[in-house]
Enzyme design. Structure first.
Site, PDB file in Angstrom:
ATOM      1  CB  SER A 195      43.561  98.023 -36.216  1.00 37.25           C
ATOM      2  OG  SER A 195      43.346  96.715 -36.683  1.00 37.25           O
ATOM      3  CG  ASP A 303      35.898  96.081 -36.714  1.00 36.79           C
ATOM      4  OD1 ASP A 303      36.407  95.167 -37.390  1.00 36.79           O
ATOM      5  OD2 ASP A 303      36.538  96.731 -35.865  1.00 36.79           O
ATOM      6  CG  HIS A 333      38.934  97.324 -38.862  1.00 35.61           C
ATOM      7  ND1 HIS A 333      38.860  96.980 -37.537  1.00 35.61           N
ATOM      8  CD2 HIS A 333      40.259  97.379 -39.161  1.00 35.61           C
ATOM      9  CE1 HIS A 333      40.075  96.822 -37.047  1.00 35.61           C
ATOM     10  NE2 HIS A 333      40.942  97.069 -38.014  1.00 35.61           N
TER      11      HIS A 333
END
Length: 366
Positions: A195, A303, A333
């Site tokens: 991320s 996601d 995610h």
């Protein structure tokens, strides 16, 4: 078999009159998303995530006062009791001290070194995370026979956004300058992250190319490649997944807005944009795509950042880079943080395989 898998197996054979599974909690996820998610994750969501207060409603002051309550499920304290784990400090460009934790592989399997090295940048929206957050992932990756360096870069709002990039760059250069001290091979370096950490890694990928620093691999997972944290409305994103999963289970739009408030307060966005190159905020807007290192981009089906991560991969391919893209189906995610998911274990094995190939690692014959 995990507890949740056992629970699901029980549901599958339930008889009339027996206790039936409940959908309580799934009303927090839009109806069209639920069938796309892995059933094991849905059980986890109902039993764990849905019972907690919405993360975007928790003041940052409370988060800072109780960091242990906001670490991911995979978090682990490896500061004591683990072999071949050592802490060091990196000096960033402005003199700030950046903690890093080095995980060395087993010399019985991979020899005495010097070892290839992989830098890891944790996730957390540029706001959360520490050396506990992805420690279990680092332990897993060192099974590839590489030294893994986990970098605890500075977070917002205490530090201005962009310091995270400078800290990552300092860590990369520290690896090259201090290689003898930490027994690593400075000519065999890779980097990656989850991320926000994936965002940092793809910015560093371009910076390393520009500085003539060769990288064996960039391995970003579920990376944002746009400046979505500056958006006022989710409709500003050109990517369909950002719209489709705006009310998803792990990174809904309100959570993205929460991170955006910490990193890019609306009244400071013009000022903050002037501090750094535009492509630091949105790597997909970089102007030079030639000569970039091999890349392994991993995304998740459910996601909001899925499409922009894959679009970044397509830019790399168009620029001539060797790229592998893998989308993990049925996953939200941060699925790689959830031990109950088979996709998480697949993710770990994929990382080990990719690092072994990139660095040309071979185990000592037994």
């Amino acid at each position: 078999m995990s507890t949740l898998e056992s629970s699901l197996a029980g549901h599958a054979v339930s008889k009339p009159g027996a206790s039936q599974p409940t959908n309580e909690g799934l009303d927090l996820i839009e109806d069209h998303i639920v069938p796309q998610l892995d059933p094991i994750f849905l059980e986890y969501f109902k039993s764990v995530i849905a019972k907690k207060p919405p993360a975007h409603e928790i003041p940052i002051e409370h988060v800072r006062a109780h960091p242990e309550d906001f670490r991911p499920p995979c978090a682990l304290d490896t500061s004591v009791g683990y072999e071949r784990v050592a802490d060091h400090v990196v000096s960033s460009q402005d003199g700030a001290s950046i903690p890093v934790r080095v995980y060395h592989p087993d010399p019985a399997r991979y020899g005495p070194g010097p070892y290839p090295v992989h830098l890891n940048f944790h996730g957390g929206g540029f706001v959360l995370g520490d050396l506990h957050a992805e420690a279990s992932l680092c332990l897993s990756m060192r099974e590839a026979g590489v030294a893994v360096i986990d970098v605890d870069y500075r977070h917002c709002p205490e530090a201005v956004w962009g310091k995270c990039i400078q800290d990552g760059w300092a860590a990369l250069n520290w690896v090259r300058d201090s290689h003898a001290t930490i027994n690593i091979n400075p000519t065999s370096v890779s980097l990656g992250g989850v991320s926000a950490g994936g965002h940092i890694s793809i910015v560093l990928q371009h910076m390393a190319r520009d500085a003539g620093i060769p990288l064996k691999l960039c391995m970003p997972s579920v990376p944002p490649s746009t400046d979505g944290l500056t958006f006022e409305f989710y409709t500003q994103s050109p990517f369909p997944s950002f719209h489709e999963f705006r009310r998803g289970p792990v990174l809904p739009w309100k959570r993205i807005q929460y991170f955006g408030q910490q990193c890019f307060p609306r009244d400071r966005i013009p000022e903050l944009r002037k501090l750094w190159p535009d492509w630091w905020l949105a790597p997909i807007r970089a102007t030079n795509w030639k000569g970039l290192c091999d890349t392994y981009v991993r995304t998740a089906q459910c996601d909001p950042l899925r499409d922009e991560g894959e679009a970044y991969a397509m830019k790399l391919i168009a620029g001539g880079a060797k790229v592998t893209v893998k989308r993990y189906m049925g996953c939200p995610h941060t699925f790689m943080y959830l031990d109950v998911l088979k996709q998480k274990h697949e993710y770990d094995a994929d990382a080990v395989d990719a690092l072994k190939v990139a660095h040309g690692v071979q185990e000592i014959p037994r």
